[in-house]
Motif scaffolding. Sequence first.
Motif, PDB file in Angstrom:
ATOM      1  N   ARG A   1     -10.094  -0.214  -4.547  1.00  0.00           N
ATOM      2  CA  ARG A   1     -11.047   0.201  -3.505  1.00  0.00           C
ATOM      3  C   ARG A   1     -10.371   1.072  -2.449  1.00  0.00           C
ATOM      4  N   TYR A   2      -9.131   0.780  -2.139  1.00  0.00           N
ATOM      5  CA  TYR A   2      -8.402   1.618  -1.197  1.00  0.00           C
ATOM      6  C   TYR A   2      -8.226   3.024  -1.750  1.00  0.00           C
TER       7      TYR A   2
ATOM      8  N   LEU B   1       0.813  -1.220   0.000  1.00  0.00           N
ATOM      9  CA  LEU B   1       0.000   0.000   0.000  1.00  0.00           C
ATOM     10  C   LEU B   1       0.845   1.267   0.000  1.00  0.00           C
TER      11      LEU B   1
ATOM     12  N   MET C   1      -7.266   1.355   5.955  1.00  0.00           N
ATOM     13  CA  MET C   1      -6.839   0.552   4.805  1.00  0.00           C
ATOM     14  C   MET C   1      -5.860  -0.529   5.237  1.00  0.00           C
TER      15      MET C   1
ATOM     16  N   ALA D   1     -11.430   4.920  -1.460  1.00  0.00           N
ATOM     17  CA  ALA D   1     -11.689   5.347  -0.083  1.00  0.00           C
ATOM     18  C   ALA D   1     -10.898   6.613   0.233  1.00  0.00           C
ATOM     19  N   ARG D   2      -9.649   6.637  -0.167  1.00  0.00           N
ATOM     20  CA  ARG D   2      -8.831   7.837   0.048  1.00  0.00           C
ATOM     21  C   ARG D   2      -9.395   9.023  -0.735  1.00  0.00           C
TER      22      ARG D   2
ATOM     23  N   THR E   1      -7.752  -3.229   7.149  1.00  0.00           N
ATOM     24  CA  THR E   1      -8.538  -4.046   6.227  1.00  0.00           C
ATOM     25  C   THR E   1      -7.647  -4.995   5.440  1.00  0.00           C
ATOM     26  N   HIS E   2      -6.524  -4.473   4.971  1.00  0.00           N
ATOM     27  CA  HIS E   2      -5.596  -5.294   4.197  1.00  0.00           C
ATOM     28  C   HIS E   2      -5.045  -6.434   5.056  1.00  0.00           C
TER      29      HIS E   2
ATOM     30  N   ILE F   1      -1.278   4.859   1.017  1.00  0.00           N
ATOM     31  CA  ILE F   1      -1.457   5.337   2.389  1.00  0.00           C
ATOM     32  C   ILE F   1      -0.643   6.601   2.648  1.00  0.00           C
TER      33      ILE F   1
ATOM     34  N   SER G   1      -5.882   5.904   6.198  1.00  0.00           N
ATOM     35  CA  SER G   1      -4.732   5.048   5.905  1.00  0.00           C
ATOM     36  C   SER G   1      -4.664   3.878   6.883  1.00  0.00           C
TER      37      SER G   1
END
Length: 403
Positions: A379-380, A280, A344, A383-384, A347-348, A284, A341
């Motif tokens: 999707r991350y 990520l 994320m 979201a950001r 979740t990851h 992030i 962040s």
Amino acid sequence: MKEVYEVMELSGPGGKSDEKTFLNDVLQLEISGPDEDHLSVIDVPGIFKNTTEGVTTKNDIETVRDMVYSYMRNPRSIMLTVVPANVDIATQEIVEMARELDQDGERTLGQDLLDQNTDRQSETRFFRDVSPWNTLEKERVGISALRTRLQEVITTRIRHEFPKVKAEISKRLQVSRRMLQALGTERDTPEKQRAFLVGLATQYERVTSHAMSANYGADDLFDKHKELRIATIVAQRNDVFSSNMEFWGHERDADSDDEIFDDKRKKKVNIRTTTDKDDLEDIIQPQEYLLSPSLGITYWLKTLYQDSRGFELGTFASTLLPAIMKEQSKKWDLVALGYISDIMVMTHSYVLCLLEAICVDERIKSGLVSVLMDGLLDRYRKARDQVVFLLNIEEIKPSSHIK
């Protein structure tokens, strides 16, 4: 043995003088036959404390001692300590090591090493005729006696250790059965392969449903893997976000005698609570920190008012409020992006942990991660982007801190 020295690259017969004297490698020689005893004899080097120039080094001293100790501390090993008969036994380190590891002496046997120059045409004749060795108890001297004693000790150790061995085998068998069961049925056709993947997806959905509702008692996975308690983890991070906004999210603060605020004011706080993930890295927010709010908001407001006065009477211009809001909300972008962040990363970690838990086959797990990664990263990013959009809606222009 010359071939052994050459193959193992040891100094000695067949070896070179610049090669090592000791190695951790083991030369294994198996002898089988109807008259052979069922045991393994490990002949380890003797412990020494002084080096010989060109032959041994200080590292060899530690290598040998660690090697000997590794075998001696095995509770299923029988220790046959060999010491010279013409030295004080109290000076022999190997005896002390044996006492340390086998205080009751249940698996330790001692053996004297006689001078090689002793007139010894045969062992039987030696212990029968040579003084003072002929005064020793016959059942305690010689190879035959040693063989008998070893058989007795081995039998005792086997009886003592067999229940433990049985328990270990049973435990390993259970683990193997679980792994075999987790592999599922044969998947030699496309239909069976699809059924297998559907089963994994169903299990993933079931665990995730319990995780989102914090129903952690529904599956043992939640006890084994704390990362799967995603609802609780996110709720705790929400509390941190709320606290950061309350104590650190504004640029200026009023003078206060409140010890809580004074304590917060003395420190700085990280915008992130999780560690970075390589997958990520480009999404992030980097690890940064917030400084405590500056004091003197009243003086600042008066100054801003004086610098922004127009022709209004008894009030202030409506343009003053957006200016105040813009200044006070400077840190919102870092607080919000640090929060999303962390979500994320959490979740990851959840996705990877759950796949690891339900996929025993490493190849299948790696394949699933590879297939899912693009969708997850997309999707991350969305979201950001949504967080940045909300910041812009509130007319909070993201600062240079935003990647």
